[in-house]
Design a protein around this motif. Structure first.
Motif, PDB file in Angstrom:
ATOM      1  N   GLY A 176       1.804   7.416   1.006  1.00 28.50           N
ATOM      2  CA  GLY A 176       1.254   6.136   0.581  1.00 28.50           C
ATOM      3  C   GLY A 176       1.784   5.718  -0.775  1.00 28.50           C
ATOM      4  N   CYS A 177       1.847   6.657  -1.718  1.00 30.02           N
ATOM      5  CA  CYS A 177       2.391   6.355  -3.045  1.00 30.02           C
ATOM      6  C   CYS A 177       3.885   6.047  -2.956  1.00 30.02           C
ATOM      7  CB  CYS A 177       2.145   7.518  -3.996  1.00 30.02           C
ATOM      8  SG  CYS A 177       0.410   7.717  -4.478  1.00 30.02           S
ATOM      9  N   GLU A 178       4.556   6.715  -2.053  1.00 31.34           N
ATOM     10  CA  GLU A 178       5.982   6.471  -1.855  1.00 31.34           C
ATOM     11  C   GLU A 178       6.227   5.039  -1.374  1.00 31.34           C
ATOM     12  OE1 GLU A 178       8.303   8.859   1.137  1.00 31.34           O
ATOM     13  OE2 GLU A 178       8.872   9.922  -0.696  1.00 31.34           O
ATOM     14  N   LEU A 179       5.366   4.546  -0.502  1.00 27.92           N
ATOM     15  CA  LEU A 179       5.496   3.165  -0.023  1.00 27.92           C
ATOM     16  C   LEU A 179       5.343   2.180  -1.181  1.00 27.92           C
ATOM     17  CD1 LEU A 179       3.374   3.331   3.266  1.00 27.92           C
ATOM     18  CD2 LEU A 179       5.871   3.338   3.074  1.00 27.92           C
ATOM     19  N   VAL A 180       4.362   2.427  -2.048  1.00 26.63           N
ATOM     20  CA  VAL A 180       4.158   1.544  -3.197  1.00 26.63           C
ATOM     21  C   VAL A 180       5.360   1.611  -4.133  1.00 26.63           C
ATOM     22  CG1 VAL A 180       2.702   1.040  -5.195  1.00 26.63           C
ATOM     23  CG2 VAL A 180       1.648   1.764  -3.038  1.00 26.63           C
ATOM     24  N   ARG A 181       5.838   2.822  -4.405  1.00 27.14           N
ATOM     25  CA  ARG A 181       6.968   2.998  -5.322  1.00 27.14           C
ATOM     26  C   ARG A 181       8.223   2.287  -4.806  1.00 27.14           C
ATOM     27  NH1 ARG A 181       6.200   7.782  -8.747  1.00 27.14           N
ATOM     28  NH2 ARG A 181       8.436   7.907  -9.161  1.00 27.14           N
ATOM     29  N   ASN A 182       8.355   2.179  -3.488  1.00 26.27           N
ATOM     30  CA  ASN A 182       9.533   1.563  -2.898  1.00 26.27           C
ATOM     31  C   ASN A 182       9.365   0.069  -2.635  1.00 26.27           C
ATOM     32  OD1 ASN A 182      11.745   3.596  -2.379  1.00 26.27           O
ATOM     33  ND2 ASN A 182       9.973   4.713  -1.599  1.00 26.27           N
ATOM     34  N   GLN A 183       8.339  -0.508  -3.233  1.00 27.00           N
ATOM     35  CA  GLN A 183       8.120  -1.958  -3.194  1.00 27.00           C
ATOM     36  C   GLN A 183       7.974  -2.501  -1.770  1.00 27.00           C
ATOM     37  OE1 GLN A 183      11.398  -3.532  -5.586  1.00 27.00           O
ATOM     38  NE2 GLN A 183      10.222  -3.171  -7.465  1.00 27.00           N
ATOM     39  N   ASP A 303     -16.019   1.870  -2.733  1.00 30.50           N
ATOM     40  CA  ASP A 303     -15.451   2.740  -1.710  1.00 30.50           C
ATOM     41  C   ASP A 303     -14.163   3.367  -2.249  1.00 30.50           C
ATOM     42  OD1 ASP A 303     -13.926   0.467  -1.804  1.00 30.50           O
ATOM     43  OD2 ASP A 303     -14.181  -0.072   0.303  1.00 30.50           O
ATOM     44  N   TYR A 304     -13.572   4.228  -1.477  1.00 22.90           N
ATOM     45  CA  TYR A 304     -12.332   4.925  -1.816  1.00 22.90           C
ATOM     46  C   TYR A 304     -12.394   5.689  -3.143  1.00 22.90           C
ATOM     47  CZ  TYR A 304     -10.737   1.775   1.848  1.00 22.90           C
ATOM     48  OH  TYR A 304     -10.615   1.076   3.022  1.00 22.90           O
ATOM     49  N   PRO A 305     -13.442   6.490  -3.351  1.00 17.04           N
ATOM     50  CA  PRO A 305     -13.377   7.365  -4.531  1.00 17.04           C
ATOM     51  C   PRO A 305     -12.204   8.325  -4.370  1.00 17.04           C
ATOM     52  CG  PRO A 305     -15.137   8.059  -3.064  1.00 17.04           C
ATOM     53  CD  PRO A 305     -14.641   6.749  -2.535  1.00 17.04           C
ATOM     54  N   GLY A 306     -11.444   8.495  -5.418  1.00 18.50           N
ATOM     55  CA  GLY A 306     -10.255   9.335  -5.316  1.00 18.50           C
ATOM     56  C   GLY A 306      -9.029   8.593  -4.861  1.00 18.50           C
ATOM     57  N   GLY A 307      -9.128   7.257  -4.701  1.00 14.45           N
ATOM     58  CA  GLY A 307      -7.974   6.485  -4.255  1.00 14.45           C
ATOM     59  C   GLY A 307      -7.952   5.104  -4.870  1.00 14.45           C
ATOM     60  N   ALA A 308      -7.184   4.216  -4.261  1.00 11.39           N
ATOM     61  CA  ALA A 308      -7.052   2.856  -4.784  1.00 11.39           C
ATOM     62  C   ALA A 308      -6.490   1.941  -3.705  1.00 11.39           C
ATOM     63  CB  ALA A 308      -6.144   2.836  -6.019  1.00 11.39           C
ATOM     64  N   VAL A 309      -6.684   0.644  -3.908  1.00 14.76           N
ATOM     65  CA  VAL A 309      -6.137  -0.393  -3.029  1.00 14.76           C
ATOM     66  C   VAL A 309      -5.079  -1.162  -3.812  1.00 14.76           C
ATOM     67  CG1 VAL A 309      -6.648  -2.413  -1.629  1.00 14.76           C
ATOM     68  CG2 VAL A 309      -8.364  -0.596  -1.862  1.00 14.76           C
ATOM     69  N   PHE A 310      -3.836  -1.095  -3.343  1.00 13.64           N
ATOM     70  CA  PHE A 310      -2.706  -1.743  -4.011  1.00 13.64           C
ATOM     71  C   PHE A 310      -2.407  -3.064  -3.308  1.00 13.64           C
ATOM     72  CE2 PHE A 310      -2.434   2.772  -4.648  1.00 13.64           C
ATOM     73  CZ  PHE A 310      -2.030   2.917  -5.970  1.00 13.64           C
ATOM     74  N   GLU A 311      -2.374  -4.152  -4.085  1.00 18.94           N
ATOM     75  CA  GLU A 311      -2.132  -5.480  -3.524  1.00 18.94           C
ATOM     76  C   GLU A 311      -0.832  -6.039  -4.090  1.00 18.94           C
ATOM     77  OE1 GLU A 311      -5.564  -7.752  -4.540  1.00 18.94           O
ATOM     78  OE2 GLU A 311      -6.845  -6.766  -3.063  1.00 18.94           O
ATOM     79  N   GLY A 312      -0.010  -6.588  -3.189  1.00 15.23           N
ATOM     80  CA  GLY A 312       1.263  -7.156  -3.601  1.00 15.23           C
ATOM     81  C   GLY A 312       1.576  -8.431  -2.848  1.00 15.23           C
ATOM     82  N   ASP A 313       2.791  -8.945  -3.033  1.00 14.91           N
ATOM     83  CA  ASP A 313       3.193 -10.215  -2.416  1.00 14.91           C
ATOM     84  C   ASP A 313       3.210 -10.141  -0.894  1.00 14.91           C
ATOM     85  OD1 ASP A 313       3.545 -11.104  -4.994  1.00 14.91           O
ATOM     86  OD2 ASP A 313       5.708 -10.676  -5.005  1.00 14.91           O
ATOM     87  N   LYS A 314       3.386  -8.938  -0.329  1.00 11.96           N
ATOM     88  CA  LYS A 314       3.566  -8.809   1.118  1.00 11.96           C
ATOM     89  C   LYS A 314       2.366  -8.201   1.828  1.00 11.96           C
ATOM     90  CE  LYS A 314       8.596  -8.278   0.673  1.00 11.96           C
ATOM     91  NZ  LYS A 314       9.752  -7.387   0.961  1.00 11.96           N
ATOM     92  N   GLY A 315       1.310  -7.877   1.119  1.00 12.76           N
ATOM     93  CA  GLY A 315       0.148  -7.281   1.764  1.00 12.76           C
ATOM     94  C   GLY A 315      -0.546  -6.297   0.861  1.00 12.76           C
ATOM     95  N   ARG A 316      -1.154  -5.272   1.469  1.00 12.67           N
ATOM     96  CA  ARG A 316      -1.838  -4.270   0.676  1.00 12.67           C
ATOM     97  C   ARG A 316      -1.704  -2.899   1.319  1.00 12.67           C
ATOM     98  NH1 ARG A 316      -8.405  -4.411   1.348  1.00 12.67           N
ATOM     99  NH2 ARG A 316      -8.485  -3.882   3.565  1.00 12.67           N
ATOM    100  N   ILE A 317      -1.788  -1.878   0.488  1.00 11.42           N
ATOM    101  CA  ILE A 317      -1.740  -0.488   0.935  1.00 11.42           C
ATOM    102  C   ILE A 317      -2.893   0.253   0.283  1.00 11.42           C
ATOM    103  CG2 ILE A 317      -0.453   1.688   0.826  1.00 11.42           C
ATOM    104  CD1 ILE A 317       2.123   0.048   1.002  1.00 11.42           C
ATOM    105  N   ILE A 318      -3.669   0.942   1.099  1.00 15.79           N
ATOM    106  CA  ILE A 318      -4.770   1.766   0.617  1.00 15.79           C
ATOM    107  C   ILE A 318      -4.307   3.218   0.604  1.00 15.79           C
ATOM    108  CG2 ILE A 318      -7.116   2.579   1.055  1.00 15.79           C
ATOM    109  CD1 ILE A 318      -7.557  -0.091   2.593  1.00 15.79           C
TER     110      ILE A 318
END
Length: 421
Positions: A176-183, A303-318
């Motif tokens: 999941g973090c890899e997806l965020v890092r790769n935009q 919700d999501y203790p221990g995580g986060a919701v990432f929002e960007g131009d193309k959608g979101r990744i939890i």
């Protein structure tokens, strides 16, 4: 980091004397076995195993005692003698009520620190001074200043240090973090995290401590106060994790996991935000952070203790504990290719630490990463305590133009439990 160095080894009595006064001690020679001595991978012989000592024998310590086969526990220390005896019963482990005696033992190569939060840093620094590699439970520190001191100690004594942010060794979190890092989201603009509560001051009445508990030692660096069972246990009614003298509350408890995910996904393992502010009043109000690139993190969810919701131009990744979710799903369909950023995989968090003890490389949750993620948590608490917007310099690790806020970076430490490296 390779190469351990061989500083002069001192006597057991000499180490105990120096650690009592917390003077800068000479470190002991590392006790790990050279790589070529070990048996075939996956089949370590009884003399090949890394010898582990546990500092702390409570709930979390017992959860960590299922060691991989190439390590074995040989000693345990706990201020509660009865609990220590029960934990080590019929195991043949050496037992020490004073952890400094455990660190002075030549039979121990490395230690697991699983004590209350206010002890993590000092236990770990003393272990580094004794030439032991360290696995330290999160949160790594009680204050931001403690974190930088611990980083310096680990580097000075050339130790292998793993922070207990085990989500970095969970495949779902890594990907999941890899997806965020790769935009895959395009430009990330907003992150939402769990609204972790801050601790409060303890006003519990005093009672007599149980037999076998060294209460003064348990208090350590903190001010003297009477024993109470709802203070002594971590998550009792409410337990030490909720009290400011001993912990950063769930902001540093669960927050050390969730904000570590944010740091990892953003690639800011050696940096951090430049601004922090409370969005309201009180110990449970939302908290905002801003990074230099404009990304905002808001701790406002339930919700999501221990995580986060990432929002960007193309959608979101939890990204949360052992899970990730992409919206739309296509964001995660194609595997990460060789031309993209790939994050390291591990065979498991404890195994990664043991492997690095042999290679002298830095593990996946190295001390600097643990310090920076804990700093995020401390910043959130400080913003609530100060009650205003604060400018943070992640290089100098100080608030800009705010002496009052900078007073929160460290706390008075009771003699003799003061840090000197």
């Amino acid at each position: 980091m390779k190469g351990s160095g061989k500083p002069q080894k001192e006597s057991r009595r000499g180490f105990l004397k120096k650690s009592t006064t917390l003077a800068a001690a000479g470190c002991c020679a590392p006790m790990f076995v050279p790589n070529y001595v070990f048996s075939a991978p996956g089949k370590p012989g009884p003399n090949d195993r890394i010898q582990i000592g546990f500092i702390g024998a409570g709930r979390r310590a017992r959860q960590l005692m299922g060691m991989p086969p190439d390590a074995q526990i040989v000693a345990v220390s706990d201020v509660n003698k009865i609990r220590m005896e029960e934990t080590a019963s019929d195991k043949g482990w050496k037992k020490f009520q004073d952890y400094r005696e455990l660190l002075a033992s030549d039979a121990i190569d490395a230690v697991v620190v699983a004590t209350p939060d206010h002890w993590h840093t000092l236990n770990s620094i003393h272990a580094c001074q004794a030439g032991k590699d360290v696995y330290c439970e999160k949160p790594m520190t009680l204050t931001i200043s403690e974190g930088r001191a611990l980083v310096k100690a680990v580097r000075k004594h050339k130790r292998v240090f793993q922070t207990g942010s085990q989500q970095r060794s969970m495949e779902e979190c890594r990907f999941g973090c890899e997806l965020v890092r790769n935009q895959r989201l395009g430009k990330v603009h907003t992150i939402h995290g769990h609204c972790y509560p801050s601790p409060w001051h303890c006003d519990l009445p005093g009672t007599e401590p149980p037999d076998g508990l060294d209460w003064d030692m348990w208090l350590g660096q903190t001010s003297v106060r009477p024993y109470h069972p709802d203070l002594y246990l971590p998550r009792a009614n409410p337990g030490w994790i909720s009290f400011r003298a001993y912990s950063g509350g769930e902001m540093t408890g669960w927050g050390s996991h969730g904000l570590d995910i944010v740091q990892w996904a953003l690639g800011t393992d050696e940096s951090g935000p430049v601004e922090v502010w409370p969005e309201g009043k009180g110990l449970n109000c939302p908290v905002g952070f801003r990074y230099a690139n404009g990304v905002q993190l808001i701790l406002d969810r339930k919700d999501y203790p221990g995580g986060a919701v990432f929002e960007g131009d193309k959608g979101r990744i939890i990204v949360a504990r052992a899970k990730y979710q992409a919206d739309p799903p296509e964001l995660a369909k194609e595997p990460v290719s060789g031309s993209e950023i790939t994050l390291p995989k591990t065979p498991g968090h404890m195994q990664n630490w043991l492997d690095c003890i042999r290679t002298r490389e830095r593990p996946i949750a190295d001390v600097e990463m643990g310090h920076r993620s804990a700093t995020m948590c401390h910043l959130g608490n400080i913003a609530r305590w100060a009650g205003r917007r604060l400018q943070w310099d992640p290089v100098k690790e100080r608030f800009t133009g705010d002496d009052q806020a900078n007073e929160y970076l460290q706390r008075p430490m009771r003699e003799p439990w003061q840090i000197k490296i």
